[in-house]
Design a protein around this motif. Structure first.
Motif, PDB file in Angstrom:
ATOM      1  N   GLU A 104     -30.896  34.356 -12.203  1.00  0.00           N
ATOM      2  CA  GLU A 104     -30.507  35.715 -11.441  1.00  0.00           C
ATOM      3  C   GLU A 104     -29.968  34.847  -9.953  1.00  0.00           C
ATOM      4  N   THR A 105     -29.076  35.609  -9.389  1.00  0.00           N
ATOM      5  CA  THR A 105     -28.445  35.065  -8.110  1.00  0.00           C
ATOM      6  C   THR A 105     -29.565  35.304  -6.819  1.00  0.00           C
ATOM      7  N   ALA A 106     -29.708  34.517  -5.967  1.00  0.00           N
ATOM      8  CA  ALA A 106     -30.516  34.457  -4.961  1.00  0.00           C
ATOM      9  C   ALA A 106     -29.603  34.749  -3.636  1.00  0.00           C
ATOM     10  N   ASN A 107     -30.291  35.060  -2.438  1.00  0.00           N
ATOM     11  CA  ASN A 107     -29.855  35.603  -1.227  1.00  0.00           C
ATOM     12  C   ASN A 107     -28.843  34.374  -0.858  1.00  0.00           C
ATOM     13  N   ASN A 108     -29.224  33.034  -1.160  1.00  0.00           N
ATOM     14  CA  ASN A 108     -28.218  32.008  -0.525  1.00  0.00           C
ATOM     15  C   ASN A 108     -27.500  31.419  -1.790  1.00  0.00           C
ATOM     16  N   ASN A 109     -26.324  31.076  -1.251  1.00  0.00           N
ATOM     17  CA  ASN A 109     -25.267  30.417  -2.360  1.00  0.00           C
ATOM     18  C   ASN A 109     -25.829  29.150  -2.953  1.00  0.00           C
ATOM     19  N   ASN A 110     -26.855  28.295  -2.383  1.00  0.00           N
ATOM     20  CA  ASN A 110     -27.270  27.296  -3.127  1.00  0.00           C
ATOM     21  C   ASN A 110     -28.584  27.421  -3.733  1.00  0.00           C
ATOM     22  N   GLN A 111     -28.850  28.799  -4.116  1.00  0.00           N
ATOM     23  CA  GLN A 111     -30.201  29.007  -4.768  1.00  0.00           C
ATOM     24  C   GLN A 111     -29.912  29.803  -5.939  1.00  0.00           C
ATOM     25  N   VAL A 112     -30.773  29.764  -7.064  1.00  0.00           N
ATOM     26  CA  VAL A 112     -30.919  30.725  -8.050  1.00  0.00           C
ATOM     27  C   VAL A 112     -32.439  30.956  -8.321  1.00  0.00           C
ATOM     28  N   ASN A 113     -32.456  32.081  -8.920  1.00  0.00           N
ATOM     29  CA  ASN A 113     -34.118  32.773  -9.112  1.00  0.00           C
ATOM     30  C   ASN A 113     -33.932  32.640 -10.508  1.00  0.00           C
ATOM     31  N   VAL A 114     -34.891  31.607 -11.215  1.00  0.00           N
ATOM     32  CA  VAL A 114     -35.218  31.492 -12.515  1.00  0.00           C
ATOM     33  C   VAL A 114     -36.417  32.165 -13.073  1.00  0.00           C
ATOM     34  N   LYS A 115     -36.406  33.037 -14.093  1.00  0.00           N
ATOM     35  CA  LYS A 115     -37.254  33.827 -14.550  1.00  0.00           C
ATOM     36  C   LYS A 115     -37.400  33.708 -16.163  1.00  0.00           C
ATOM     37  N   ILE A 152     -37.609  30.010  -7.609  1.00  0.00           N
ATOM     38  CA  ILE A 152     -36.353  29.797  -6.799  1.00  0.00           C
ATOM     39  C   ILE A 152     -35.984  28.216  -6.679  1.00  0.00           C
ATOM     40  N   LEU A 153     -34.993  28.085  -7.303  1.00  0.00           N
ATOM     41  CA  LEU A 153     -34.368  26.666  -7.146  1.00  0.00           C
ATOM     42  C   LEU A 153     -33.354  26.620  -6.147  1.00  0.00           C
ATOM     43  N   SER A 154     -33.465  25.742  -5.100  1.00  0.00           N
ATOM     44  CA  SER A 154     -32.639  25.308  -4.104  1.00  0.00           C
ATOM     45  C   SER A 154     -32.028  24.268  -3.990  1.00  0.00           C
ATOM     46  N   GLY A 155     -31.008  24.009  -2.997  1.00  0.00           N
ATOM     47  CA  GLY A 155     -30.387  22.670  -3.131  1.00  0.00           C
ATOM     48  C   GLY A 155     -29.155  22.352  -4.092  1.00  0.00           C
TER      49      GLY A 155
END
Length: 372
Positions: free
Chosen positions: A300-311, A343-346
């Motif tokens: 799922e998309t997160a608040n930041n463009n370089n992040q995703v929420n993995v569930k 949440i994966l970032s970077g």
């Protein structure tokens, strides 16, 4: 008096004044005992009794008894007789008497053992690759048994000999998948039976190096492999810990087991079945299937463009989750986690990332679920 001699006995009555007339009686003494009673041609249920002729005898009576019970009797004019219908391996009292019209001679008695039966009903009670246990019916009258065995042929120079005192024997230090010839005789102090013979091929050895093929273990399947045995007709694979004891046959030395349950310990037995239709020694391998992969893995998309929420959905029994990402350069949030989302970032723009999640039990991870 001498035997078989006629004597005349005279008797007078006497007192101080006179002597009576003589009275006389003539009597022949009884026949002597039979001399040199011998036995020949001893068999399991008969033997031949012979003796020297007795002067004056017109016939002879031969009796055989067992524990004072008469089991055989005959009157004959010959000087030998076949005593038959006897039990094997048994001591009999044999009596010979001479007879004429006047008397019966004194008995001559000997003891004679009938021959021993051949050991019968030879059976292999247990069979291994290097041993076998053989039994047979007890032989009446046997004091011990002699066992001789050799590989392939009756080669007396290569035979192994044993003496035992019961009706079974363990033969050990044998070679696997070899034909052995076993001979058994029963003996006592009087005689030895004819040989009973058994031919038996030893079992195959264990299928060597039974193992789980590296990388093949999943939550519901596994590949097993082992080194090939010579002269194998088929391999029998059995699931020992299943109450229904499932079995499979294969002529190859590898097999894939499917429809297994996750996180279950299995004990699998593999036995070679030879071209001689003999089961071999078993090899056993034990393994535990992996924990199932997380279901419904999603991004799922997160608040930041370089992040995703993995569930993902939780896996019952999991203690940790292992999250990986490819490519992984600059990605933050991967590794071993307690929670069921991360949440994966970077992340870089316009780069396709492959994310995997595996449930863990202790330090052992299960199969992975993937999402891109």
């Amino acid at each position: 008096m001498a035997p078989n001699v006629t004597y005349t006995v005279q008797v007078e009555a006497v007192n101080e004044r006179e002597t009576s007339e003589e009275g006389a009686v003539t009597q022949r003494t009884a026949l002597p005992g039979t001399a040199r009673v011998t036995v020949d041609n001893v068999a399991q249920n008969s033997f031949l009794v012979s003796w020297l002729p007795v002067p004056g005898a017109s016939s002879y009576r031969v009796n055989a008894s067992l524990y004072e019970r008469l089991v055989f009797t005959i009157q004959t004019t010959a000087h030998e007789v076949l005593v038959n219908s006897l039990a094997s391996g048994t001591v009999y009292n044999v009596t010979v008497q001479s007879i004429n019209h006047i008397s019966i001679g004194s008995p001559t008695t000997i003891q004679q053992f009938t021959g021993l039966d051949v050991p019968s009903n030879l059976r292999v009670l247990s069979l291994g690759s290097d041993n076998m246990v053989i039994s047979w019916l007890p032989v009446n009258g046997a004091a011990y048994y002699s066992i001789s065995y050799s590989k392939d042929v009756l080669d007396t120079c290569c035979m192994t000999n044993l003496t035992i005192y019961e009706n079974r024997v363990l033969l050990s230090e044998l070679l696997p998948n070899q034909l052995y010839v076993v001979q058994i005789t029963a003996s006592n102090q009087f005689s030895t039976s004819r040989r009973a013979m058994l031919r038996q091929v030893t079992a195959l050895p264990q299928p060597p190096n039974l193992r789980v093929v590296n990388g093949s273990l999943t939550q519901n399947s596994v590949f097993l492999s082992w080194d090939e045995l010579p002269d194998v007709r088929t391999y029998i694979i059995s699931e020992l810990n299943d109450t229904r004891r499932r079995s499979f046959n294969t002529s190859r030395h590898t097999i894939k087991l499917q429809s297994l349950y996750p996180r279950r310990t299995y004990r699998i037995q593999v036995i070679g079945y030879s071209i001689h239709h003999i089961s071999g020694d078993p090899s056993i391998v034990e393994f535990t299937t992996l924990i199932e992969p997380p279901e419904n893995l999603r991004v799922e998309t997160a608040n930041n463009n370089n992040q995703v929420n993995v569930k993902w959905n939780p896996v019952v029994g999991a203690t940790l989750y292992l999250v990986t990402c490819n490519p992984s350069e600059g990605v933050i949030g991967t590794g071993e986690l307690l929670q069921r989302n991360v949440i994966l970032s970077g992340l870089q723009f316009r780069v396709l990332y492959n994310v995997s999640v595996a449930a863990m039990v202790g330090t052992k991870s299960g199969m992975k679920s993937y999402v891109s």
